[in-house]
Motif scaffolding. Structure first.
Motif, PDB file in Angstrom:
ATOM      1  N   GLN A  45       0.515  12.864   9.014  1.00 43.83           N
ATOM      2  CA  GLN A  45       0.723  12.681   7.579  1.00 43.83           C
ATOM      3  C   GLN A  45       1.251  11.274   7.282  1.00 43.83           C
ATOM      4  O   GLN A  45       0.825  10.632   6.321  1.00 43.83           O
ATOM      5  CB  GLN A  45       1.707  13.750   7.073  1.00 43.83           C
ATOM      6  CG  GLN A  45       1.891  13.755   5.590  1.00 43.83           C
ATOM      7  CD  GLN A  45       0.708  14.370   4.859  1.00 43.83           C
ATOM      8  OE1 GLN A  45      -0.241  14.870   5.456  1.00 43.83           O
ATOM      9  NE2 GLN A  45       0.758  14.320   3.554  1.00 43.83           N
ATOM     10  N   LEU A  46       2.155  10.792   8.109  1.00 42.86           N
ATOM     11  CA  LEU A  46       2.741   9.464   7.930  1.00 42.86           C
ATOM     12  C   LEU A  46       1.676   8.372   8.040  1.00 42.86           C
ATOM     13  O   LEU A  46       1.641   7.439   7.238  1.00 42.86           O
ATOM     14  CB  LEU A  46       3.844   9.246   8.970  1.00 42.86           C
ATOM     15  CG  LEU A  46       4.672   7.990   8.822  1.00 42.86           C
ATOM     16  CD1 LEU A  46       5.572   8.089   7.601  1.00 42.86           C
ATOM     17  CD2 LEU A  46       5.502   7.776  10.073  1.00 42.86           C
ATOM     18  N   VAL A  47       0.805   8.500   9.017  1.00 42.72           N
ATOM     19  CA  VAL A  47      -0.279   7.518   9.208  1.00 42.72           C
ATOM     20  C   VAL A  47      -1.202   7.522   7.990  1.00 42.72           C
ATOM     21  O   VAL A  47      -1.595   6.459   7.493  1.00 42.72           O
ATOM     22  CB  VAL A  47      -1.050   7.820  10.513  1.00 42.72           C
ATOM     23  CG1 VAL A  47      -2.349   7.040  10.589  1.00 42.72           C
ATOM     24  CG2 VAL A  47      -0.180   7.523  11.725  1.00 42.72           C
ATOM     25  N   LEU A  48      -1.526   8.698   7.482  1.00 41.67           N
ATOM     26  CA  LEU A  48      -2.383   8.783   6.300  1.00 41.67           C
ATOM     27  C   LEU A  48      -1.689   8.195   5.066  1.00 41.67           C
ATOM     28  O   LEU A  48      -2.326   7.505   4.260  1.00 41.67           O
ATOM     29  CB  LEU A  48      -2.783  10.235   6.038  1.00 41.67           C
ATOM     30  CG  LEU A  48      -3.791  10.809   7.035  1.00 41.67           C
ATOM     31  CD1 LEU A  48      -3.895  12.322   6.884  1.00 41.67           C
ATOM     32  CD2 LEU A  48      -5.153  10.153   6.877  1.00 41.67           C
ATOM     33  N   ILE A  49      -0.410   8.442   4.925  1.00 39.61           N
ATOM     34  CA  ILE A  49       0.332   7.887   3.785  1.00 39.61           C
ATOM     35  C   ILE A  49       0.358   6.369   3.853  1.00 39.61           C
ATOM     36  O   ILE A  49       0.072   5.688   2.863  1.00 39.61           O
ATOM     37  CB  ILE A  49       1.757   8.481   3.723  1.00 39.61           C
ATOM     38  CG1 ILE A  49       1.689   9.946   3.288  1.00 39.61           C
ATOM     39  CG2 ILE A  49       2.653   7.668   2.792  1.00 39.61           C
ATOM     40  CD1 ILE A  49       2.982  10.709   3.457  1.00 39.61           C
ATOM     41  N   PHE A  50       0.690   5.814   5.029  1.00 39.29           N
ATOM     42  CA  PHE A  50       0.700   4.353   5.154  1.00 39.29           C
ATOM     43  C   PHE A  50      -0.692   3.780   4.948  1.00 39.29           C
ATOM     44  O   PHE A  50      -0.847   2.730   4.316  1.00 39.29           O
ATOM     45  CB  PHE A  50       1.269   3.917   6.507  1.00 39.29           C
ATOM     46  CG  PHE A  50       2.745   3.726   6.491  1.00 39.29           C
ATOM     47  CD1 PHE A  50       3.315   2.568   5.990  1.00 39.29           C
ATOM     48  CD2 PHE A  50       3.592   4.722   6.968  1.00 39.29           C
ATOM     49  CE1 PHE A  50       4.680   2.394   5.959  1.00 39.29           C
ATOM     50  CE2 PHE A  50       4.961   4.558   6.949  1.00 39.29           C
ATOM     51  CZ  PHE A  50       5.513   3.393   6.442  1.00 39.29           C
ATOM     52  N   GLY A  51      -1.716   4.442   5.463  1.00 46.15           N
ATOM     53  CA  GLY A  51      -3.083   3.960   5.271  1.00 46.15           C
ATOM     54  C   GLY A  51      -3.454   3.869   3.811  1.00 46.15           C
ATOM     55  O   GLY A  51      -4.014   2.872   3.358  1.00 46.15           O
ATOM     56  N   THR A  52      -3.120   4.906   3.050  1.00 43.71           N
ATOM     57  CA  THR A  52      -3.477   4.888   1.636  1.00 43.71           C
ATOM     58  C   THR A  52      -2.608   3.907   0.852  1.00 43.71           C
ATOM     59  O   THR A  52      -3.107   3.225  -0.055  1.00 43.71           O
ATOM     60  CB  THR A  52      -3.399   6.295   1.020  1.00 43.71           C
ATOM     61  OG1 THR A  52      -2.097   6.840   1.242  1.00 43.71           O
ATOM     62  CG2 THR A  52      -4.447   7.218   1.635  1.00 43.71           C
ATOM     63  N   LEU A  53      -1.327   3.803   1.192  1.00 42.76           N
ATOM     64  CA  LEU A  53      -0.466   2.819   0.514  1.00 42.76           C
ATOM     65  C   LEU A  53      -0.904   1.392   0.816  1.00 42.76           C
ATOM     66  O   LEU A  53      -0.957   0.546  -0.090  1.00 42.76           O
ATOM     67  CB  LEU A  53       0.997   3.012   0.922  1.00 42.76           C
ATOM     68  CG  LEU A  53       1.701   4.230   0.348  1.00 42.76           C
ATOM     69  CD1 LEU A  53       3.094   4.380   0.949  1.00 42.76           C
ATOM     70  CD2 LEU A  53       1.781   4.149  -1.165  1.00 42.76           C
ATOM     71  N   TYR A  54      -1.226   1.123   2.077  1.00 40.83           N
ATOM     72  CA  TYR A  54      -1.709  -0.213   2.431  1.00 40.83           C
ATOM     73  C   TYR A  54      -3.037  -0.513   1.740  1.00 40.83           C
ATOM     74  O   TYR A  54      -3.278  -1.624   1.290  1.00 40.83           O
ATOM     75  CB  TYR A  54      -1.875  -0.350   3.942  1.00 40.83           C
ATOM     76  CG  TYR A  54      -0.611  -0.520   4.737  1.00 40.83           C
ATOM     77  CD1 TYR A  54       0.630  -0.698   4.141  1.00 40.83           C
ATOM     78  CD2 TYR A  54      -0.659  -0.513   6.123  1.00 40.83           C
ATOM     79  CE1 TYR A  54       1.778  -0.858   4.892  1.00 40.83           C
ATOM     80  CE2 TYR A  54       0.488  -0.679   6.884  1.00 40.83           C
ATOM     81  CZ  TYR A  54       1.704  -0.848   6.268  1.00 40.83           C
ATOM     82  OH  TYR A  54       2.840  -1.009   7.033  1.00 40.83           O
ATOM     83  N   GLY A  55      -3.912   0.490   1.659  1.00 39.19           N
ATOM     84  CA  GLY A  55      -5.201   0.282   1.003  1.00 39.19           C
ATOM     85  C   GLY A  55      -5.051  -0.014  -0.475  1.00 39.19           C
ATOM     86  O   GLY A  55      -5.605  -0.979  -0.989  1.00 39.19           O
ATOM     87  N   ALA A  56      -4.280   0.809  -1.164  1.00 43.57           N
ATOM     88  CA  ALA A  56      -4.085   0.613  -2.606  1.00 43.57           C
ATOM     89  C   ALA A  56      -3.407  -0.722  -2.899  1.00 43.57           C
ATOM     90  O   ALA A  56      -3.840  -1.462  -3.790  1.00 43.57           O
ATOM     91  CB  ALA A  56      -3.256   1.767  -3.185  1.00 43.57           C
ATOM     92  N   SER A  57      -2.365  -1.041  -2.140  1.00 43.12           N
ATOM     93  CA  SER A  57      -1.655  -2.293  -2.404  1.00 43.12           C
ATOM     94  C   SER A  57      -2.504  -3.505  -2.058  1.00 43.12           C
ATOM     95  O   SER A  57      -2.388  -4.551  -2.713  1.00 43.12           O
ATOM     96  CB  SER A  57      -0.301  -2.330  -1.686  1.00 43.12           C
ATOM     97  OG  SER A  57      -0.458  -2.208  -0.296  1.00 43.12           O
ATOM     98  N   SER A  58      -3.402  -3.389  -1.085  1.00 45.07           N
ATOM     99  CA  SER A  58      -4.258  -4.532  -0.783  1.00 45.07           C
ATOM    100  C   SER A  58      -5.275  -4.771  -1.897  1.00 45.07           C
ATOM    101  O   SER A  58      -5.602  -5.920  -2.197  1.00 45.07           O
ATOM    102  CB  SER A  58      -4.956  -4.379   0.575  1.00 45.07           C
ATOM    103  OG  SER A  58      -5.915  -3.347   0.546  1.00 45.07           O
ATOM    104  N   VAL A  59      -5.744  -3.716  -2.544  1.00 42.76           N
ATOM    105  CA  VAL A  59      -6.646  -3.891  -3.688  1.00 42.76           C
ATOM    106  C   VAL A  59      -5.896  -4.563  -4.838  1.00 42.76           C
ATOM    107  O   VAL A  59      -6.400  -5.504  -5.472  1.00 42.76           O
ATOM    108  CB  VAL A  59      -7.246  -2.537  -4.138  1.00 42.76           C
ATOM    109  CG1 VAL A  59      -8.018  -2.693  -5.447  1.00 42.76           C
ATOM    110  CG2 VAL A  59      -8.138  -1.959  -3.056  1.00 42.76           C
ATOM    111  N   ILE A  60      -4.680  -4.104  -5.098  1.00 45.05           N
ATOM    112  CA  ILE A  60      -3.872  -4.688  -6.171  1.00 45.05           C
ATOM    113  C   ILE A  60      -3.577  -6.159  -5.882  1.00 45.05           C
ATOM    114  O   ILE A  60      -3.781  -7.030  -6.742  1.00 45.05           O
ATOM    115  CB  ILE A  60      -2.557  -3.891  -6.351  1.00 45.05           C
ATOM    116  CG1 ILE A  60      -2.860  -2.494  -6.884  1.00 45.05           C
ATOM    117  CG2 ILE A  60      -1.591  -4.638  -7.276  1.00 45.05           C
ATOM    118  CD1 ILE A  60      -1.696  -1.522  -6.764  1.00 45.05           C
ATOM    119  N   LEU A  61      -3.114  -6.443  -4.665  1.00 42.22           N
ATOM    120  CA  LEU A  61      -2.791  -7.824  -4.303  1.00 42.22           C
ATOM    121  C   LEU A  61      -4.036  -8.705  -4.293  1.00 42.22           C
ATOM    122  O   LEU A  61      -3.984  -9.867  -4.705  1.00 42.22           O
ATOM    123  CB  LEU A  61      -2.095  -7.872  -2.942  1.00 42.22           C
ATOM    124  CG  LEU A  61      -0.685  -7.290  -2.929  1.00 42.22           C
ATOM    125  CD1 LEU A  61      -0.190  -7.122  -1.491  1.00 42.22           C
ATOM    126  CD2 LEU A  61       0.262  -8.168  -3.721  1.00 42.22           C
ATOM    127  N   GLY A  62      -5.152  -8.155  -3.837  1.00 40.15           N
ATOM    128  CA  GLY A  62      -6.404  -8.910  -3.851  1.00 40.15           C
ATOM    129  C   GLY A  62      -6.829  -9.272  -5.266  1.00 40.15           C
ATOM    130  O   GLY A  62      -7.302 -10.383  -5.513  1.00 40.15           O
TER     131      GLY A  62
END
Length: 127
Positions: A3-20
């Motif tokens: 669950q932790l890996v999935l949470i970090f994956g989705t948080l990293y993905g969403a924040s990279s779209v925002i930062l991009g």
């Protein structure tokens, strides 16, 4: 751990779209082309590893040390690598000396590489 890996994956993905998006529009106004390119490198690597985390989060069970080590290496490495690049990209704009972050970036990169190799060893051991 799964669950932790999935949470970090989705948080990293969403924040990279925002930062991009900010990098492609708002940050162009005050970051030099060189700093913007560095920033974009951080965003790209964050997204690559976000996708990796989601994929391994869906398919691995994280019962072995290799699986857990890979997950933690990728989570921590991605954070250290990308976040240090983001801060270094803005150091001149903020007028602060963040050169001490310079060694953090390759440490993060090394941890990402370790994560990939731990996955390799896990897959080789499994068969």
């Amino acid at each position: 751990m799964k669950q932790l890996v999935l949470i970090f994956g989705t948080l990293y993905g969403a924040s990279s779209v925002i930062l991009g998006a900010f990098g492609a529009h708002a940050f162009k106004k005050f970051l030099s082309p060189e700093k913007l390119a560095s920033f974009e490198t951080g965003v790209k690597y964050q997204m690559y590893h976000a996708l990796l985390l989601v994929i391994i989060g869906l398919f691995l069970q994280f019962q072995s040390g290799l699986e857990k080590g890979a997950g933690w290496s990728i989570i921590i490495g991605t954070f250290l690598f990308s976040v240090s690049i983001y801060f270094l990209s803005f150091a001149d704009h903020w007028g602060v000396n963040l050169k001490w972050l310079g060694p953090i970036t390759p440490l993060g990169g090394l941890l990402m590489i370790v994560g990939w190799f731990l996955l390799l060893f896990y897959f080789l051991k499994r068969n």
